[in-house]
Design a protein around this motif. Structure first.
Motif, short mmCIF file in Angstrom:
data_model
loop_
_atom_site.label_atom_id
_atom_site.label_comp_id
_atom_site.label_asym_id
_atom_site.label_seq_id
_atom_site.Cartn_x
_atom_site.Cartn_y
_atom_site.Cartn_z
N SER A 153 0.82 -1.22 0.00
CA SER A 153 0.00 0.00 0.00
C SER A 153 0.86 1.26 0.00
N THR A 154 2.15 1.13 0.34
CA THR A 154 3.04 2.29 0.37
C THR A 154 3.85 2.43 -0.93
N TRP A 155 3.68 1.49 -1.84
CA TRP A 155 4.43 1.52 -3.09
C TRP A 155 3.88 2.58 -4.02
N GLN A 156 4.75 3.12 -4.87
CA GLN A 156 4.32 4.06 -5.90
C GLN A 156 3.47 3.33 -6.93
N ASP A 157 2.54 4.05 -7.52
CA ASP A 157 1.70 3.50 -8.58
C ASP A 157 2.60 3.08 -9.75
N GLN A 158 2.41 1.84 -10.23
CA GLN A 158 3.28 1.30 -11.28
C GLN A 158 3.24 2.14 -12.56
N GLU A 159 2.06 2.55 -12.98
CA GLU A 159 1.94 3.30 -14.23
C GLU A 159 2.56 4.69 -14.10
N LYS A 160 2.34 5.35 -12.97
CA LYS A 160 2.94 6.67 -12.76
C LYS A 160 4.46 6.57 -12.67
N PHE A 161 4.94 5.52 -12.02
CA PHE A 161 6.38 5.31 -11.90
C PHE A 161 7.01 5.15 -13.28
N GLN A 162 6.40 4.33 -14.11
CA GLN A 162 6.92 4.12 -15.47
C GLN A 162 6.87 5.42 -16.27
N ALA A 163 5.81 6.19 -16.11
CA ALA A 163 5.69 7.46 -16.82
C ALA A 163 6.81 8.42 -16.42
N GLN A 164 7.17 8.43 -15.14
CA GLN A 164 8.26 9.29 -14.67
C GLN A 164 9.58 8.88 -15.31
N LEU A 165 9.82 7.57 -15.41
CA LEU A 165 11.06 7.10 -16.04
C LEU A 165 11.10 7.49 -17.51
N LYS A 166 9.97 7.36 -18.18
CA LYS A 166 9.91 7.73 -19.60
C LYS A 166 10.17 9.22 -19.78
N GLU A 167 9.65 10.03 -18.86
CA GLU A 167 9.90 11.47 -18.91
C GLU A 167 11.38 11.79 -18.75
N GLN A 168 12.10 10.92 -18.05
CA GLN A 168 13.55 11.10 -17.84
C GLN A 168 14.36 10.57 -19.02
N GLY A 169 13.68 10.01 -20.02
CA GLY A 169 14.37 9.55 -21.22
C GLY A 169 14.57 8.06 -21.32
N TYR A 170 14.02 7.29 -20.39
CA TYR A 170 14.14 5.84 -20.45
C TYR A 170 13.11 5.26 -21.41
N LYS A 171 13.50 4.19 -22.11
CA LYS A 171 12.58 3.43 -22.95
C LYS A 171 12.39 2.09 -22.26
N ILE A 172 11.16 1.77 -21.91
CA ILE A 172 10.87 0.54 -21.17
C ILE A 172 10.29 -0.49 -22.13
N ASN A 173 11.02 -1.60 -22.29
CA ASN A 173 10.53 -2.71 -23.11
C ASN A 173 9.73 -3.70 -22.27
N LYS A 174 10.15 -3.87 -21.01
CA LYS A 174 9.47 -4.82 -20.12
C LYS A 174 9.52 -4.26 -18.70
N PHE A 175 8.41 -4.38 -17.99
CA PHE A 175 8.32 -3.93 -16.60
C PHE A 175 7.70 -5.07 -15.80
N LYS A 176 8.28 -5.35 -14.62
CA LYS A 176 7.68 -6.39 -13.78
C LYS A 176 8.00 -6.13 -12.32
N VAL A 177 7.26 -6.79 -11.46
CA VAL A 177 7.52 -6.79 -10.03
C VAL A 177 8.22 -8.10 -9.71
N THR A 178 9.38 -8.03 -9.08
CA THR A 178 10.17 -9.22 -8.81
C THR A 178 9.77 -9.88 -7.49
N LYS A 179 10.28 -11.08 -7.26
CA LYS A 179 10.06 -11.79 -5.99
C LYS A 179 10.69 -11.04 -4.83
#
Length: 88
Positions: free
Chosen positions: A28-54
């Protein structure tokens, strides 16, 4: 003696394959996955795959802002990069 050596090698090798741990915080304290990815993309990252690890990390596969192929584990609470691996 061979059994002891084999057992020692087996036990010792387990830590080499341990998963990267990012957080033990409640999800419940984690950042929203979609917003987090959007922030990375705004910083210039290209995301091919996103996942939550064990190990409770946000893991991305893609390219950094310099166009280098990268795999990054992020703490989902703080967003901080915990581990970065560059690939050819």
């Amino acid at each position: 003696m061979r059994t002891l050596i084999a057992l020692t090698l087996l036990i010792g090798s387990g830590s080499a394959f341990a998963a990267t741990e990012c957080t033990t915080a409640d999800k419940s304290t984690w950042q929203d996955q979609e917003k987090f990815q959007a922030q990375l993309k705004e910083q210039g990252y290209k995301i091919n795959k996103f996942k939550v690890t064990k190990g409770n990390c946000y893991e991305i596969y893609g390219f950094d802002k310099d166009g280098k192929k990268v795999e990054i584990y992020h703490d989902p609470v703080t967003g901080k990069a915990v581990k970065t691996e560059y690939h050819d």
